[in-house]
Design a protein around this motif. Structure first.
Motif, PDB file in Angstrom:
ATOM      1  N   UNK A 153     -20.525  10.040  30.130  1.00 41.69           N
ATOM      2  CA  UNK A 153     -21.570   9.316  30.675  1.00 41.69           C
ATOM      3  C   UNK A 153     -22.815   9.637  30.244  1.00 41.69           C
ATOM      4  N   UNK A 154     -23.463   8.581  29.616  1.00 38.59           N
ATOM      5  CA  UNK A 154     -24.850   8.630  28.783  1.00 38.59           C
ATOM      6  C   UNK A 154     -24.987   9.788  27.637  1.00 38.59           C
ATOM      7  N   UNK A 155     -25.443  10.493  27.980  1.00 37.90           N
ATOM      8  CA  UNK A 155     -25.780  11.681  26.547  1.00 37.90           C
ATOM      9  C   UNK A 155     -24.869  12.891  26.854  1.00 37.90           C
ATOM     10  N   UNK A 156     -24.043  12.704  28.028  1.00 42.34           N
ATOM     11  CA  UNK A 156     -23.383  13.842  28.089  1.00 42.34           C
ATOM     12  C   UNK A 156     -21.855  13.717  28.205  1.00 42.34           C
ATOM     13  N   UNK A 157     -20.948  14.873  27.872  1.00 46.67           N
ATOM     14  CA  UNK A 157     -19.672  14.772  27.961  1.00 46.67           C
ATOM     15  C   UNK A 157     -19.038  15.831  28.500  1.00 46.67           C
ATOM     16  N   UNK A 158     -17.989  15.907  29.411  1.00 45.76           N
ATOM     17  CA  UNK A 158     -17.496  16.939  30.059  1.00 45.76           C
ATOM     18  C   UNK A 158     -15.880  17.232  29.382  1.00 45.76           C
ATOM     19  N   UNK A 159     -15.967  18.615  28.945  1.00 45.94           N
ATOM     20  CA  UNK A 159     -14.505  19.091  28.417  1.00 45.94           C
ATOM     21  C   UNK A 159     -13.723  19.674  29.360  1.00 45.94           C
ATOM     22  N   UNK A 160     -12.521  19.577  29.041  1.00 43.90           N
ATOM     23  CA  UNK A 160     -11.574  20.172  29.949  1.00 43.90           C
ATOM     24  C   UNK A 160     -11.287  21.696  29.483  1.00 43.90           C
ATOM     25  N   UNK A 161     -12.223  22.503  29.426  1.00 40.19           N
ATOM     26  CA  UNK A 161     -12.231  24.021  28.985  1.00 40.19           C
ATOM     27  C   UNK A 161     -13.316  24.594  29.646  1.00 40.19           C
ATOM     28  N   UNK A 162     -13.098  25.917  29.888  1.00 36.44           N
ATOM     29  CA  UNK A 162     -14.271  26.630  30.502  1.00 36.44           C
ATOM     30  C   UNK A 162     -13.957  28.101  30.353  1.00 36.44           C
ATOM     31  N   UNK A 163     -14.945  28.962  31.036  1.00 36.51           N
ATOM     32  CA  UNK A 163     -14.789  30.428  31.085  1.00 36.51           C
ATOM     33  C   UNK A 163     -13.587  30.922  31.700  1.00 36.51           C
ATOM     34  N   UNK A 164     -12.866  30.049  32.550  1.00 42.93           N
ATOM     35  CA  UNK A 164     -11.680  30.387  33.010  1.00 42.93           C
ATOM     36  C   UNK A 164     -10.378  30.326  32.107  1.00 42.93           C
ATOM     37  N   UNK A 165     -10.846  29.889  31.009  1.00 48.56           N
ATOM     38  CA  UNK A 165      -9.855  29.660  29.914  1.00 48.56           C
ATOM     39  C   UNK A 165     -10.305  30.697  28.752  1.00 48.56           C
ATOM     40  N   UNK A 166     -11.203  31.408  29.083  1.00 49.41           N
ATOM     41  CA  UNK A 166     -11.615  32.509  28.016  1.00 49.41           C
ATOM     42  C   UNK A 166     -12.769  32.384  27.227  1.00 49.41           C
ATOM     43  N   UNK A 167     -13.232  31.008  27.232  1.00 47.38           N
ATOM     44  CA  UNK A 167     -14.404  31.059  26.270  1.00 47.38           C
ATOM     45  C   UNK A 167     -15.569  31.622  26.802  1.00 47.38           C
ATOM     46  N   UNK A 168     -16.524  31.964  25.882  1.00 54.24           N
ATOM     47  CA  UNK A 168     -17.545  32.607  26.637  1.00 54.24           C
ATOM     48  C   UNK A 168     -18.404  31.871  27.667  1.00 54.24           C
ATOM     49  N   UNK A 169     -18.880  32.664  28.423  1.00 53.39           N
ATOM     50  CA  UNK A 169     -19.559  31.596  29.614  1.00 53.39           C
ATOM     51  C   UNK A 169     -21.024  31.581  29.390  1.00 53.39           C
ATOM     52  N   UNK A 170     -21.714  32.434  28.863  1.00 50.89           N
ATOM     53  CA  UNK A 170     -23.053  32.120  28.274  1.00 50.89           C
ATOM     54  C   UNK A 170     -23.408  32.329  26.866  1.00 50.89           C
ATOM     55  N   UNK A 171     -22.962  31.414  26.106  1.00 52.03           N
ATOM     56  CA  UNK A 171     -23.370  31.317  24.656  1.00 52.03           C
ATOM     57  C   UNK A 171     -24.672  30.974  24.326  1.00 52.03           C
TER      58      UNK A 171
ATOM     59  N   UNK B 170     -14.157  31.571  14.853  1.00 51.16           N
ATOM     60  CA  UNK B 170     -14.473  32.250  16.140  1.00 51.16           C
ATOM     61  C   UNK B 170     -15.558  33.444  15.748  1.00 51.16           C
ATOM     62  N   UNK B 171     -15.708  33.820  14.465  1.00 47.19           N
ATOM     63  CA  UNK B 171     -17.043  34.595  14.252  1.00 47.19           C
ATOM     64  C   UNK B 171     -18.283  34.156  14.559  1.00 47.19           C
ATOM     65  N   UNK B 172     -18.396  32.791  14.473  1.00 39.93           N
ATOM     66  CA  UNK B 172     -19.746  31.926  14.995  1.00 39.93           C
ATOM     67  C   UNK B 172     -19.589  32.216  16.448  1.00 39.93           C
ATOM     68  N   UNK B 173     -18.628  31.926  17.219  1.00 41.41           N
ATOM     69  CA  UNK B 173     -18.699  32.135  18.603  1.00 41.41           C
ATOM     70  C   UNK B 173     -18.796  33.507  19.008  1.00 41.41           C
ATOM     71  N   UNK B 174     -18.463  34.459  18.258  1.00 45.40           N
ATOM     72  CA  UNK B 174     -18.747  35.823  18.635  1.00 45.40           C
ATOM     73  C   UNK B 174     -20.266  36.093  18.683  1.00 45.40           C
ATOM     74  N   UNK B 175     -20.786  35.690  17.700  1.00 46.73           N
ATOM     75  CA  UNK B 175     -22.350  35.759  17.105  1.00 46.73           C
ATOM     76  C   UNK B 175     -22.879  35.225  18.351  1.00 46.73           C
ATOM     77  N   UNK B 176     -22.805  33.947  18.806  1.00 46.08           N
ATOM     78  CA  UNK B 176     -23.206  33.266  20.078  1.00 46.08           C
ATOM     79  C   UNK B 176     -23.036  34.009  21.282  1.00 46.08           C
ATOM     80  N   UNK B 177     -21.966  34.626  21.438  1.00 44.41           N
ATOM     81  CA  UNK B 177     -21.586  35.361  22.576  1.00 44.41           C
ATOM     82  C   UNK B 177     -22.115  36.785  22.768  1.00 44.41           C
ATOM     83  N   UNK B 178     -22.440  37.162  21.533  1.00 42.08           N
ATOM     84  CA  UNK B 178     -22.951  38.792  21.646  1.00 42.08           C
ATOM     85  C   UNK B 178     -21.710  39.722  21.713  1.00 42.08           C
ATOM     86  N   UNK B 179     -20.719  39.310  20.740  1.00 41.44           N
ATOM     87  CA  UNK B 179     -19.504  40.059  20.849  1.00 41.44           C
ATOM     88  C   UNK B 179     -18.789  39.954  19.527  1.00 41.44           C
TER      89      UNK B 179
END
Length: 350
Positions: free
Chosen positions: A249-267, A318-327
């Motif tokens: 919708x407009x400038x945003x999109x919603x993806x079917x993945x979240x921290x319940x699936x294991x991705x970083x909650x606050x990248x 995944x290495x870049x996501x680790x940097x974004x997530x501080x892990x």
């Protein structure tokens, strides 16, 4: 697909193993398959690893070893984390080698009354302080192990340790300490079939730590354990995480993945996914849905976003996501939960 999927490229894992094994041509190759092969699927990974040259598998715990034996895996197995409930007799009878890190573990193995003589690897702490016998207690530890061996209660087959990976200089000093401890043990009468010290980092950076066996974990899955990137090391990330667009919708999109699936909650604010031929910045990660900025992108419901992968579609790895997530990269791939679907491609896909 209505949710996220982890796509595992088995050929990439096989190629990574072959490339890494070539760095230590005189050492046997142990592939660590703990945490369901770092989230890549243990049994499919074992199949391709066997073809690529892995001759041992590291299971972390004995339960994982039992699962491999039940699946018909006959290669040598090594388990090194034990609790009060560990059944050392059953492990010995399943022909799982045991990494022994404390006097209490040694005594428990000796008292296990296994019908098959337990094979033990004695661990000395060379500075990581993550298990192992301190240097002042090493001689007493070895003497007791040899007493139990003489009584037929176990067999001492190896000495081992973990390096701290804080720097090449520190690891090189630890390697010297390890070999000194081995010399002390041999002077007491120990006869080791195997010495093993180096894991992924030492395999890449410290040839003198290769010894008889190298224990390789995250690098085999295409995630670098050192400052150089996987690409710079000639490794390919084997796991690609995708998610469909639920709403645009407009400038945003919603993806079917979240921290319940294991991705970083606050990248970090720099985090993005690959979507519709471009990069969509991550705005919010909820338990089930991630909101991204799809400005200027023709994102449609049902399109597939690539959260991370090898970079073929412009996605971060995944290495870049680790940097974004501080892990660390290990956490990015092993953190994916059971509700994430898995698929495998490449040789011996199961």
């Amino acid at each position: 697909m209505t949710g996220p999927t982890a796509h595992v490229d088995l050929a990439a894992i096989g190629d990574n193993i072959s490339s890494l094994a070539a760095r230590a041509p005189h050492s046997a190759f142990l592939l660590a398959v703990k945490s369901d092969a770092y989230g890549h699927g243990m049994l499919p990974v074992v199949e391709v690893a066997r073809e690529a040259g892995a001759s041992w598998f590291g299971t972390l715990d004995t339960d994982t070893g039992f699962a491999l034996r039940e699946a018909g895996v006959r290669e040598p197995l090594f388990a090194w984390v034990h609790g009060r409930a560990t059944d050392f007799a059953a492990a010995a009878e399943a022909q799982i080698d045991l990494g022994i890190q404390t006097m209490a573990q040694l005594e428990a193995v000796g008292a296990s009354a296994a019908r098959t003589t337990p094979r033990v690897h004695l661990k000395i702490d060379t500075g990581l302080h993550r298990g192992g016998i301190d240097v002042p207690q090493w001689d007493a530890f070895v003497r007791r192990a040899l007493e139990l061996q003489a009584a037929g209660r176990l067999q001492v087959v190896a000495a081992w340790s973990h390096l701290s990976d804080t720097s090449i200089e520190v690891d090189r000093s630890s390697a010297v300490d390890f070999l000194a401890a081995v010399a002390h043990a041999r002077a007491l009468g120990a006869e080791f079939e195997l010495l093993h010290l180096g894991a992924s980092t030492a395999l890449i950076e410290l040839p003198e730590a290769h010894l008889d066996l190298v224990r390789v974990g995250i690098a085999a899955y295409g995630i670098s354990p050192v400052h150089e990137s996987a690409r710079e090391l000639g490794l390919r990330p084997a796991l690609r995480l995708t998610a469909p667009v639920l709403e645009s919708v407009g400038a945003t999109a919603l993806l079917a993945v979240g921290y319940g699936d294991g991705i970083q909650s606050e990248p970090s604010d720099e985090a993005f996914v690959a979507l519709a031929g471009g990069r969509a910045r991550v705005l919010d990660v909820g338990p089930d849905v991630t909101t991204v900025d799809a400005s200027g992108l023709d994102a449609q419901v049902g399109d597939t976003a690539v959260v991370f992968g090898p970079g073929d579609d412009g996605e971060a790895d995944a290495e870049q996501w680790a940097i974004w997530g501080g892990t660390v990269g290990d956490e990015i791939v092993t953190g994916l939960t059971r509700r994430v679907a898995r698929s495998w491609s490449g040789r011996q896909a199961l």
